[in-house]
Design a protein around this motif. Structure first.
Motif, PDB file in Angstrom:
ATOM      1  N   TYR A   1      -0.987   8.968   4.245  1.00 20.16           N
ATOM      2  CA  TYR A   1      -0.670   7.561   4.595  1.00 20.16           C
ATOM      3  C   TYR A   1       0.883   7.053   4.647  1.00 20.16           C
ATOM      4  O   TYR A   1       1.208   6.619   5.349  1.00 20.16           O
ATOM      5  CB  TYR A   1      -1.294   6.732   3.337  1.00 20.16           C
TER       6      TYR A   1
ATOM      7  N   LYS B   1      -4.349  12.610   0.943  1.00 15.48           N
ATOM      8  CA  LYS B   1      -4.557  11.282   1.502  1.00 15.48           C
ATOM      9  C   LYS B   1      -3.165  10.309   1.351  1.00 15.48           C
ATOM     10  O   LYS B   1      -2.879   9.705   2.391  1.00 15.48           O
ATOM     11  CB  LYS B   1      -5.631  10.779   0.751  1.00 15.48           C
ATOM     12  N   TYR B   2      -2.824  10.337   0.069  1.00 17.69           N
ATOM     13  CA  TYR B   2      -1.702   9.695   0.013  1.00 17.69           C
ATOM     14  C   TYR B   2      -0.524  10.160   0.834  1.00 17.69           C
ATOM     15  O   TYR B   2       0.415   9.428   1.432  1.00 17.69           O
ATOM     16  CB  TYR B   2      -1.182   9.409  -1.529  1.00 17.69           C
ATOM     17  N   LYS B   3      -0.200  11.275   0.916  1.00 17.70           N
ATOM     18  CA  LYS B   3       0.795  12.007   1.643  1.00 17.70           C
ATOM     19  C   LYS B   3       0.496  11.387   3.135  1.00 17.70           C
ATOM     20  O   LYS B   3       1.726  11.009   3.830  1.00 17.70           O
ATOM     21  CB  LYS B   3       0.984  13.421   1.598  1.00 17.70           C
TER      22      LYS B   3
ATOM     23  N   ASN C   1       0.761  -1.023  -0.031  1.00 14.66           N
ATOM     24  CA  ASN C   1      -0.064   0.072   0.187  1.00 14.66           C
ATOM     25  C   ASN C   1       1.040   1.229  -0.117  1.00 14.66           C
ATOM     26  O   ASN C   1       0.522   2.308  -0.783  1.00 14.66           O
ATOM     27  CB  ASN C   1      -1.105   0.019   1.289  1.00 14.66           C
TER      28      ASN C   1
ATOM     29  N   LYS D   1       2.187   7.053  -6.808  1.00 20.02           N
ATOM     30  CA  LYS D   1       1.077   8.191  -6.956  1.00 20.02           C
ATOM     31  C   LYS D   1       1.431   9.536  -6.769  1.00 20.02           C
ATOM     32  O   LYS D   1       1.351  10.700  -7.393  1.00 20.02           O
ATOM     33  CB  LYS D   1      -0.311   7.819  -6.504  1.00 20.02           C
ATOM     34  N   MET D   2       2.140   9.780  -5.469  1.00 25.04           N
ATOM     35  CA  MET D   2       2.604  11.095  -5.081  1.00 25.04           C
ATOM     36  C   MET D   2       3.866  11.397  -5.895  1.00 25.04           C
ATOM     37  O   MET D   2       3.749  12.515  -6.255  1.00 25.04           O
ATOM     38  CB  MET D   2       3.178  10.930  -3.879  1.00 25.04           C
TER      39      MET D   2
ATOM     40  N   GLU E   1      -6.911  13.538  -2.900  1.00 23.99           N
ATOM     41  CA  GLU E   1      -6.440  12.047  -3.195  1.00 23.99           C
ATOM     42  C   GLU E   1      -4.791  12.096  -2.775  1.00 23.99           C
ATOM     43  O   GLU E   1      -4.276  11.429  -2.085  1.00 23.99           O
ATOM     44  CB  GLU E   1      -6.715  11.498  -4.542  1.00 23.99           C
TER      45      GLU E   1
ATOM     46  N   ALA F   1       0.743   4.132  -2.928  1.00 29.68           N
ATOM     47  CA  ALA F   1       0.703   5.601  -2.751  1.00 29.68           C
ATOM     48  C   ALA F   1       1.755   6.603  -2.951  1.00 29.68           C
ATOM     49  O   ALA F   1       1.585   7.575  -3.568  1.00 29.68           O
ATOM     50  CB  ALA F   1       0.272   5.836  -1.070  1.00 29.68           C
TER      51      ALA F   1
END
Length: 194
Positions: free
Chosen positions: A47, A43-45, A8, A15-16, A40, A12
């Motif tokens: 995570y 949110k990834y940051k 995961n 994508k960042m 989004e 993430a």
């Protein structure tokens, strides 16, 4: 690290990195700071930040061999993470009107950087493309701190009514200029080598 959490994290993080690469021409740092990013990405940051904060705290708490805290593979991955995510943390910090990020820098960033230096100091260290890969022109994940502090110092200098003396502000700006000159020298040497 648990395999599922690591998977995961990789998704993430990828994508960042893509987000920053696509925003690079418009300034990935500025886009994030000015909230031109999607929910989004935020949110990834969050995570990946939580993932590494937990991982670093766990590894730091474990009694390990002196001078070697993590396998090199984790240090490479942690370095990539720090170089991508810490500038976004800095953007958030200064967006909220704060100053002096370094004094309040999150411990897991400091430890990741310290562990990288420890590994680089080992005799068997061979620089890798993995740690040389960056999403910005500089490897220093705190570069934007120097930019933000220089901007704030220029504002203080402009106002002249600042609590700092003019000489101290000018000294800070000279330090910033030296950092930028050093970063430019590294960039020039990379271009010459390629």
């Amino acid at each position: 690290m648990r395999t599922e959490h690591f998977k995961n994290f990789r998704i993430a993080f990828t994508k960042m990195k893509r987000y920053i690469e696509t925003k690079k021409m418009r300034g990935g740092y500025s886009c994030y700071k000015n909230r031109e990013s999607s929910e989004e990405i935020i949110k990834y940051k969050l995570y990946v930040d939580q993932y590494w904060k937990h991982f670093v705290n766990e590894k730091d708490a474990m009694a390990q061999v002196e001078g070697l805290r993590l396998h090199k593979r984790w240090i490479y991955t942690g370095t990539k993470y720090r170089r991508v995510v810490e500038p976004l943390t800095i953007a958030e910090y200064y967006k909220n009107g704060r100053r002096n990020y370094i004094a309040f820098r999150r411990n897991h960033y400091t430890l990741l950087e310290k562990w990288l230096v420890e590994v680089e100091d080992q005799q068997n260290w061979l620089p890798s493309n993995e740690t040389n890969e960056t999403t910005s022109l500089t490897k220093d994940s705190c570069f934007w701190v120097y930019v933000e502090e220089a901007v704030l110092s220029l504002r203080d200098l402009e106002e002249r009514g600042s609590s700092q003396s003019v000489a101290k502000i000018e000294q800070g700006l000279e330090g910033f200029e030296a950092n930028v000159q050093c970063a430019l020298a590294v960039v020039r040497s990379r271009w010459i080598q390629s």
